[in-house]
Design an enzyme around this catalytic site. Structure first.
Site, PDB file in Angstrom:
ATOM      1  N   ASP A  55      33.452 -93.089 -34.022  1.00  0.00           N
ATOM      2  CA  ASP A  55      33.531 -93.532 -32.307  1.00  0.00           C
ATOM      3  C   ASP A  55      35.182 -92.837 -31.953  1.00  0.00           C
ATOM      4  OD1 ASP A  55      32.859 -95.619 -30.657  1.00  0.00           O
ATOM      5  OD2 ASP A  55      35.184 -96.174 -31.013  1.00  0.00           O
ATOM      6  N   LYS A  83      35.396 -90.365 -28.810  1.00  0.00           N
ATOM      7  CA  LYS A  83      36.250 -90.540 -27.669  1.00  0.00           C
ATOM      8  C   LYS A  83      37.130 -89.223 -27.189  1.00  0.00           C
ATOM      9  CE  LYS A  83      36.385 -95.553 -28.025  1.00  0.00           C
ATOM     10  NZ  LYS A  83      37.209 -96.642 -28.219  1.00  0.00           N
TER      11      LYS A  83
END
Length: 837
Positions: free
Chosen positions: A691, A695
């Site tokens: 994750d 980003k």
């Protein structure tokens, strides 16, 4: 006249049905007495069409067919009479009454029968014949209403307006002689005193009273001249609440304009508004007599007042009008000598043939002209232009006429528009932002209106956009929300809580029109009440497949400001986004996966959105509700050089690090984070560092770095072997085996005065070639990440301008509420950009 005088005009469409006739009869029957009432009537559309057919048949020598058309008029009139009586609650009339009604109504058609029976010519109707036939229709309409009122105990005075309207004797276009008409009204008004008069409008008589003549402005002008001569206001009763700010068929929250000036009303009439004929408006303006447009079914509502002054508030345009089913003919000359004359000659030729040019836009010095006219007139117009400009066409000095159809002429109208600045900018900015092509533009010197032409399929969107851009109404935004888990459910609740405030204070009306999850799809163009979203989606049968969502893009695109909102973590959404852009739909996403696929996909998403002028907002994919992406975009767009980006991109891992530093075991900290909605549905996504890597990759691509997910050096928060477990509960249980290891590691960090943080670094000039690195890192007390608490996230931008002191963005970096707020903010960006804010 000693009693109050009321002059009214009933719109023909009200006389077209039993419902409308019943409403008129009820209103007239309950009006206060004593009063002098004048109701001006004209034939409804069905009656006019039948009379036209009868006249055409007779001229072609088919008297039998002409009689059949008149018989059909009588039959429909009797049927309307019967249906209206039933609506009014009267008992069904006896057979003798029916026969009497047939004789009564039939007698009003006798002049037309006799005139048509005597027709011989096939070269067209004479003025007198045409006026006799159509005049019979006006009187038939009066007789129909008079019959209804008589059976309610209200006797009426049936008047043919031709008995008092006197046409001028001077040569030239027909017009009413106000002097002679005033004298005739003075003679007759004693007979009207205290009575209800039904006046068959639309016709007058010649100065010698021998020949019936059509009034150019029809029954509208008949009513207007009487109101002007009597000095009493004119009321137009219709089926809408007044002059509307836009066509309600295009704009759901169009509303009546409270107050218009006659100059505004005339501008609207010339642009196609059919409320009152321009000649009637000019008559009332010259006499300084006000008029009012009201809804017959809601007489208590004020409607629209029209007078010489208009509204004193010039801050808002009056309304948006549109003329559909038009064609745009373009002519362009390449020869200097003939260039000066193409535009004027084309327009003069069309006018001489009686063709209607709704709009014409010329380029100086007239070498090119764009002409807007009804599509039905295109064949004749092309023939006229080719004949008129044959020499230039033959010499090759003029290109053949180019045709574009269907097109729509849209106009923004306001008395005070020319007194302000940036009107055109406010109009065309949102139109361009939506990718609507403007084909031609025109504005008169008075600047009272601004007209432009768009392709027919763009009509609805163009009208709604202009209507909203000038704050005439709320900006409607239509939302199709995918996913109602942690983020989606918070978003729907925030929409519910903020809906009234957004409409009242910001002029934005959010409409939830669709909601979908992995098993069910709900779509309602009329809107899903935010309070009912959960029960509505749960009532949908399970089993709707993903392609159903794709099928909803077509109906979604037809709604005001369509937005696809992706609150899922689903794979393979890229193709859905691309199709949405291509169909004119904006996309707001909290889903990182479509943005971190192949570099080619990233470029396609950006390019397709730009090409179709659609917004693609994804602020929440990096910092939840924090303005991380926007800050980076602003730095790059303003020419700053970004040297390095560092941050705790994952609020989830930031929360876990903080809990671990406080002595909470790893397994317990992860369970708590999941319960609070800080993690992805499966926490391994967070603990793997995937994750955070996604980003960081999004930010790197915003910096212009051509990187892919494979280029990110990732160190997971826990050993890679543990991340293979797909079952959530077994994965959480397995973390207990790491509790002792993490406790020992963190004790060592505390002893060194350091803090554990999970950081990402983007360094285009990294010596080891690792431009993008993500992993757990110990940091000293001077590092910005040390002061983070809970699920806080931070990003530090070291740039050319921010070299000594990096630009920091810090705040809550995880949680359904803050992420949903970021999604809502992205939605509102779209609405506000279209409103010019």
């Amino acid at each position: 006249m000693t009693t109050p005088v009321y002059v009214t005009r009933y719109a023909p469409l009200l006389l077209d049905s039993a419902e409308g006739l019943a409403s008129i009869a009820s209103q007239l029957a309950r009006e206060p007495v004593p009063a002098t009432r004048v109701a001006v009537l004209s034939s409804p559309a069905w009656l006019t069409a039948r009379l036209e057919a009868a006249l055409a048949a007779s001229l072609q020598g088919s008297r039998e067919r002409a009689r059949q058309e008149l018989d059909a008029v009588l039959a429909r009139g009797l049927l309307l009479l019967e249906e209206t009586e039933r609506r009014l609650g009267a008992l069904s009339p006896a057979a003798t009454a029916e026969e009497d009604g047939a004789r009564y109504l039939g007698s009003w058609l006798e002049p037309a029968r006799r005139a048509l029976d005597g027709t011989r010519s096939t070269h067209g109707p004479s003025a007198t014949l045409e006026q006799v036939v159509y005049g019979a229709g006006e009187r038939f309409t009066v007789a129909l209403l008079a019959r209804l009122l008589a059976r309610r105990g209200l006797p009426t005075l049936d008047v043919d307006a031709a008995d008092w309207v006197v046409m001028a004797a001077e040569p030239g276009p027909a017009r009413i002689s106000r002097e002679h008409t005033r004298a005739r009204v003075a003679e007759l008004r004693v007979q009207w005193e205290g009575r209800t008069g039904l006046h068959a409008g639309g016709f007058g008589r010649s100065h010698d009273a021998r020949t019936p003549l059509r009034v150019p402005g029809g029954a509208d002008e008949t009513a207007a001249v009487l109101a002007a001569l009597l000095g009493t206001p004119l009321t137009l009763w219709t089926d809408v609440p007044g002059v509307m700010t836009a066509d309600p068929a295009y704009v759901a929250d169009a509303r009546p304009v409270p107050h218009l000036s006659y100059t505004e009303a005339l501008e609207l009439a010339h642009l196609g508004m059919t409320t009152l004929h321009p000649r009637a408006l000019a008559m009332l303006r010259d006499a300084d007599v006000p008029s009012r447009v009201q809804h017959l079914a809601h007489p208590e509502e004020p409607g629209t007042l029209i007078d010489s002054h208009g509204s004193r508030d010039g801050s808002l345009p009056t309304c948006v009008v549109s003329l559909e089913d038009l064609a745009l003919l373009s002519l362009e000359s390449g020869a200097v000598e003939s260039a000066r004359y193409v535009g004027p000659r084309a327009l003069q030729a069309l006018e001489a043939e009686g063709l209607t040019a709704w709009m014409a836009a010329q380029s100086p010095p007239g070498h090119a002209v764009a002409i807007v006219l009804p599509r039905t007139q295109v064949p004749r117009a092309e023939e006229v232009l080719r004949r008129t400009l044959a020499a230039e066409l033959e010499r090759g000095e003029l290109e053949p006429p180019r045709l574009r159809a269907p097109v729509t002429q849209v106009a923004l109208v306001a008395e005070a528009m020319g007194q302000g600045v940036n009107v055109a900018g406010r109009l065309f900015h949102p139109i361009g932002a939506l990718g609507i092509n403007v084909r031609a533009v025109a504005q008169a010197a008075t600047a009272r209106s601004l007209s432009f032409v768009v392709d027919g399929p763009d009509t609805s969107l163009a009208v709604r956009t202009v209507h909203a851009a000038f704050h005439i109404a709320h900006e409607e935004v239509s939302l199709l929300v995918l996913g109602h888990g942690t983020v989606g459910s918070h978003l729907l609740e925030q929409i519910r809580a903020q809906q009234e405030t957004l409409a009242r204070e910001h002029g934005v009306q959010l409409h939830l029109v669709g909601l979908a999850d992995s098993r069910r799809v709900l779509f309602s163009p009329g809107g899903i009440p935010p309070k009912q979203w959960r029960e509505r989606i749960e009532s949908v049968p399970i089993g709707a497949s993903p392609p159903v969502v794709r099928a909803l893009l077509e109906p979604l695109r037809r709604l005001p400001v369509p937005v696809l909102v992706d609150c899922t973590a689903a794979e393979d959404m890229e193709s859905l986004y691309l199709e949405a852009f291509q169909r004119g739909i904006h996309v707001v996403a909290a889903n990182k996966k479509p943005l971190t696929g192949s570099l080619e996909t990233w470029e396609r998403l950006r390019g397709t959105a730009r090409h179709h002028h659609r917004a693609h907002h994804y602020e929440t994919t990096v910092g939840a509700g924090l303005p991380v992406i926007q800050t980076l975009k602003d730095l790059v767009r303003t020419g700053d050089c970004v040297h390095r980006v560092e941050g705790s991109f994952s609020g989830t891992l930031g929360y876990l690090c903080d809990e671990l530093m406080r002595g909470v075991p790893l397994s317990r900290a992860v369970r708590i984070a999941r319960e609070r909605g800080f993690t992805e549905p499966h926490p391994r996504e967070d603990l793997a560092g995937t994750d955070a890597a996604r980003k960081a990759l999004i930010l790197a691509r915003e910096m212009g770095l051509p990187l892919s997910l494979e280029d990110v050096v990732v160190e997971p928060f826990v050993p890679q072997a543990m991340l293979e477990e797909r079952d959530v509960e077994r994965f959480l249980a397995s973390l207990e085996g790491l509790d002792a290891t993490f406790t020992q590691r963190l004790q060592g960090l505390r002893a060194e005065g350091k803090t554990l943080r999970y950081l990402a670094r983007i360094d285009p000039r990294a010596e080891d070639g690792a431009v993008l690195r993500v992993g757990p890192m110990p940091v000293g007390p001077e590092h910005p990440a040390t002061r983070l608490r809970g699920s806080e996230a931070f990003v530090a931008f070291s740039t050319e301008r921010y070299a000594d002191f990096p630009l920091l963005v810090q705040g809550a970096g995880a949680g359904g509420a803050v992420t949903a707020a970021g999604v809502l903010a992205d939605i509102l960006k779209i609405a506000q950009s279209l409103r010019g804010r």
